[in-house]
Every structure is written in structure tokens, then in C-alpha cells.
Write an enzyme that holds these catalytic residues in place. Structure first.
Site, short mmCIF file in Angstrom:
data_model
loop_
_atom_site.label_atom_id
_atom_site.label_comp_id
_atom_site.label_asym_id
_atom_site.label_seq_id
_atom_site.Cartn_x
_atom_site.Cartn_y
_atom_site.Cartn_z
N SER A 33 59.90 82.13 24.91
CA SER A 33 59.09 81.42 25.92
C SER A 33 57.66 81.21 25.41
O SER A 33 57.08 80.14 25.58
CB SER A 33 59.01 82.25 27.20
N ARG B 170 72.65 69.95 32.51
CA ARG B 170 71.81 70.90 33.27
C ARG B 170 70.89 70.16 34.25
O ARG B 170 70.50 69.02 33.99
CB ARG B 170 71.02 71.79 32.30
N ASP C 47 67.55 86.22 32.12
CA ASP C 47 68.29 86.02 30.86
C ASP C 47 69.08 87.26 30.45
O ASP C 47 69.90 87.21 29.54
CB ASP C 47 67.32 85.62 29.74
N LYS D 24 72.59 77.68 33.28
CA LYS D 24 72.01 78.02 31.97
C LYS D 24 72.81 77.32 30.87
O LYS D 24 73.56 76.40 31.14
CB LYS D 24 71.97 79.53 31.80
#
Ligand code: S3P
Length: 425
Positions: free
Chosen positions: A21, A121, A311, A338
Site C-alpha cells: 500500500s 472488480r 487482506d 478481491k
């Protein structure tokens, strides 16, 4: 790929690869400030390659790309140029969603697409709030990529988010950097705040109060950042250490941002020995996490905890299958959107290994047992499912055949060399 049970406990000191990230943000936000951004200990993976390609396509130069130090030179946001082709974000949700907000102020047309998984997605979650700010952004029917953005002037405003998503929050805040007025984002459940911390470190006027974050448009300065280790990547080894009796693992220079350590807090509640040592609080907390094995008991995880370990939830399935009693995860429907439908791919794979686990619309229930079997399991193109299964193999009693393990390079290209190295320490 055939994987075998480990025969020894995991006793090691280990520095995980750079946080995904934060590396994405360091690369993407380099566009916002004129000059050189320095990124130390970046994650070098397929997902990050998508963000690097994107910024290069609009005018950022890569001045240096040594293993542990990158320098990106931006001419400044207003000197960037319209991309001359469609931009492919491959498998990276973070790239496409953050870029949607980042490119909202770039005059010209940008088309963002991705691989088969990314094009399935949900993108309405960024299209809708950005449209409310007056950004001209469209997707395919059903709010899917490719996304088309006609960048330019847009306004400020207050946006209440309907999903708990740091990617969506970030897209809106980034659009705020080039809006005509401040932008405020309201979150129902707090999500990781790397974007806020990063923009603050770059000199943005950004303040958080009672579930709201406001950013004012303005000029930013490039910064030098050392990327902390990725707690989500380290979580695979932490799981192994928690499950293999006699293990003790020191995870060095890892992110201990409160929005990222939910998994380790759960691990502690399940009975593993877990210790946190914050060593550097700014700009984004970094420190050490020590994990030791312990007999584990089942736990119940509800929606308020989900964003802080989103996650890591496949690993909770694995831990629950070897903990005493029942483990339950609820309020985690986001997992279905995801890189794979992670509720389903976790459940079917653990069932293959003989685990009693039940799929729920918003999570799963798993009953602990004393060992796992072997079998043929599938990553389903999803890096985190692939790594969870490799850890399952290490703690199982029988070998396991993993299909699609190449997906692991999305976030952790050196996973199998670490697997071998840590397995023989
Ligand atoms: C991320 C946020 C999370 C996470 C993803 C990275 C980020 O996604 O699952 O791996 O960098 O902001 P959502 O924001 O969609 O929950």
C-alpha cells in the site's frame, strides 16, 4: 508445485518486503510534487510495476531504480501530460482506484483498464463519489473497468462513503488535491490511513476529526520515504510461527500502523505470543512484531474489525482450522471483490485439506481439528490465496500440490526463496 510439511519450528529474525500500500502511494503521489521523490526499501512486484508504468506514461521519469532505492522525478502535476494510449493496471486494484482520483485533475483523456480479474472488480465505488465532485469518469455497464476519465476542473464537497475502503477514500482525497474547494470524506468504519499520512508529510493541509478527513487543494513537496515492511506479507510467516510449536519470529522494520495490525491483535487473542515495539512513529509507524507459537483457540471476528485485517482473513481461516473450537468471520462481504472471491476460494481449498468450514454470504465458520491433510489446491489467480496455501502445506501432515502459485509475484516475488530460507534456518 509440490510443497512439503516443515519439520522444524520457525525461529528467525526477518525483514519483510516493503509494504504494498505504501509503495503504491509513494510511486503514485510522486506525480503531485515537482522534483525528486526518494523511495527506500520499496516493494518491487508486479502490482507496483503497474503503478510505475502509469506514472511514467504521464511524464514521471525514473532516475534510479536500484534494488533498495528508487528516485522518481516529476515535472509537477500541472506539467504532466495526457497518456497517449490506454493504461493497463494489470491485476492492481490499488493502481486503478487511486489513479482514478489522481488523474481527475489532469486535462485530457485517460483510459484505465486491467486484466480479467480487475475488469470484474467493482469500480462504481470510485465512479460515484468522483462524479459527485463533478469529475467526468465513466465505466462499462455495471460500473466495471475500463474506466474513461476526462480530467479537468472539479469541485469540492462532502462525500460519505458507502463502503469501508481505503482505496476509495484515497481516490476521493486525491481528487481533492486538484479540486476548486476542500474535499471531506466521511467513513463509517476507519480504514488504513497511509494516504492521509503521506499527503500530510508532503505538506498538504489535511486534517481528520470524528470519522471525517478533509483535504485542501494545494502545492506539495516531494519527500524521501523508507517504506516499512508489509505486515500483510509478514502475516504468512506469523501464521506459521503461531502454528508450529517451538517457533519464535521477530519481524523487523514492519508497519505497525494501527490500521494494519488487526491480524496480529487477533493472533494474540487466539493464544499466540505477540509483542509490538513501535520504533519510529512518523510519517507512518514502523517497528518490530514478535510472534511465538501457542495453543490457539477459536475467535469471532465481526464487521468492525474487518478493515484492519481485510487482506489477512484467508489466514484466519487456516488458523481457525487448527485452533480449538469454532472460529467465525462475519461482515466481510468485501472479500468477495478481491483478486478472487476470497470467501469462496478460502473455503473450497481448506475443504480439500479436510477442514470442516462453511461458506456464509459475508464470511465463514470453521471448526478446529488437530491436523490438515494434503491434496491439490488452487490459488485461483490470487496471490494471497496462493501464499495461505503454501503456509497450509508447511503445517500439514501430508504434501500438497499447489496450482497457480505464480500469482504470488503480484505482491511477494521472493516468497518461495524466503520459504526455503526460513524453512532451513
Ligand atoms: C488497499 C486497501 C484494501 C486492501 C488492498 C490495498 C490500499 O482494499 O485490500 O490490498 O492500499 O488502500 P480496499 O480499499 O478495497 O478495502
Amino acid at each position: 508445485m509440490k510443497l512439503f510439511p516443515w519439520t522444524r519450528p520457525l525461529v528467525a529474525r526477518f525483514r519483510p518486503p516493503g509494504d504494498k500500500s505504501i509503495t503504491h502511494r509513494a510511486v503514485l503521489f510522486s506525480t503531485l510534487a515537482e522534483g525528486d521523490s526518494e523511495i527506500y526499501h520499496p516493494l518491487d512486484s508486479l502490482d507496483i510495476a503497474a503503478s510505475l508504468r502509469l506514472v511514467q506514461t504521464i511524464g514521471v521519469e525514473i532516475i534510479q531504480q536500484h534494488t533498495d532505492a528508487w528516485v522518481l522525478r516529476s515535472p509537477g502535476y500541472h506539467q504532466l501530460h495526457e497518456p497517449d494510449d490506454v493504461i493497463n493496471c494489470d491485476n492492481s486494484g490499488t493502481t486503478i482506484r487511486l489513479a482514478s482520483g489522481l488523474l481527475a485533475g489532469l486535462p485530457g483523456l485517460t483510459v484505465l483498464t486491467g486484466d480479467n480479474s480487475l475488469r470484474r472488480r467493482p469500480m462504481a465505488r470510485v465512479i460515484e463519489p468522483l462524479t459527485r465532485l463533478g469529475v467526468d469518469i465513466r465505466g462499462r455497464t455495471g460500473g466495471l473497468a475500463p474506466l474513461v476519465i476526462k480530467g479537468g476542473a472539479h469541485r469540492g464537497g462532502v462525500i460519505a462513503l458507502s463502503v469501508a475502503s481505503a482505496q476509495v477514500k484515497s481516490a476521493v482525497l486525491l481528487a481533492g488535491m486538484t479540486a476548486s474547494q476542500p474535499v471531506t470524506v466521511q467513513e463509517k468504519t476507519p480504514t488504513r490511513d497511509h494516504t492521509e499520512r503521506f499527503l500530510h508529510a508532503m505538506g498538504a493541509k489535511i486534517y481528520a476529526d470524528a470519522g471525517k478527513v478533509t483535504v485542501e487543494p494545494g502545492r506539495l513537496q516531494p519527500i524521501a520515504v523508507t517504506v516499512p515492511g508489509d505486515p500483510s506479507s509478514a502475516a504468512f510467516w506469523a501464521t506459521l510461527a503461531a502454528l508450529l510449536p517451538g517457533s519464535s519470529l521477530v519481524i523487523e522494520k514492519v508497519s505497525v500502523n494501527p490500521g494494519r495490525v488487526g491480524f496480529y491483535q487477533v493472533l494474540q487473542k487466539m493464544g499466540a505470543g505477540v509483542e509490538f515495539r513501535v520504533q519510529q512513529p512518523d510519517p507512518d509507524p514502523m517497528g518490530e512484531i514478535v510472534v511465538a507459537s501457542g495453543p490457539l483457540r477459536g475467535i469471532s471476528i465481526g464487521p468492525e474489525l474487518v478493515p484492519s485485517l481485510i487482506d489477512e482473513l484467508p489466514l484466519i481461516g487456516l488458523l481457525g482450522s487448527l485452533a480449538q473450537g469454532k472460529t467465525e468471520v462475519r461482515g466481510a462481504e468485501e472479500l468477495r471483490f478481491k483478486e478472487s472471491d476470497r470467501i469462496h476460494t478460502t473455503v473450497v481449498n481448506l475443504q480439500t485439506l479436510g477442514v470442516e468450514i462453511k461458506e456464509l454470504p459475508d464470511g465463514f465458520e470453521v471448526w478446529g481439528q488437530d491436523h490438515l491433510g494434503g491434496g491439490v489446491v488452487d490459488a485461483f489467480g490470487d496471490h494471497r490465496i496462493g501464499m495461505m496455501l503454501a503456509i497450509a502445506a508447511a503445517v500439514s501432515r501430508e504434501p500438497l500440490e499447489l496450482l497457480g502459485g505464480d500469482a504470488i509475484a503480484i505482491s511477494y516475488p521472493k516468497f518461495f526463496s524466503d520459504y526455503q530460507r526460513l524453512g532451513s534456518v
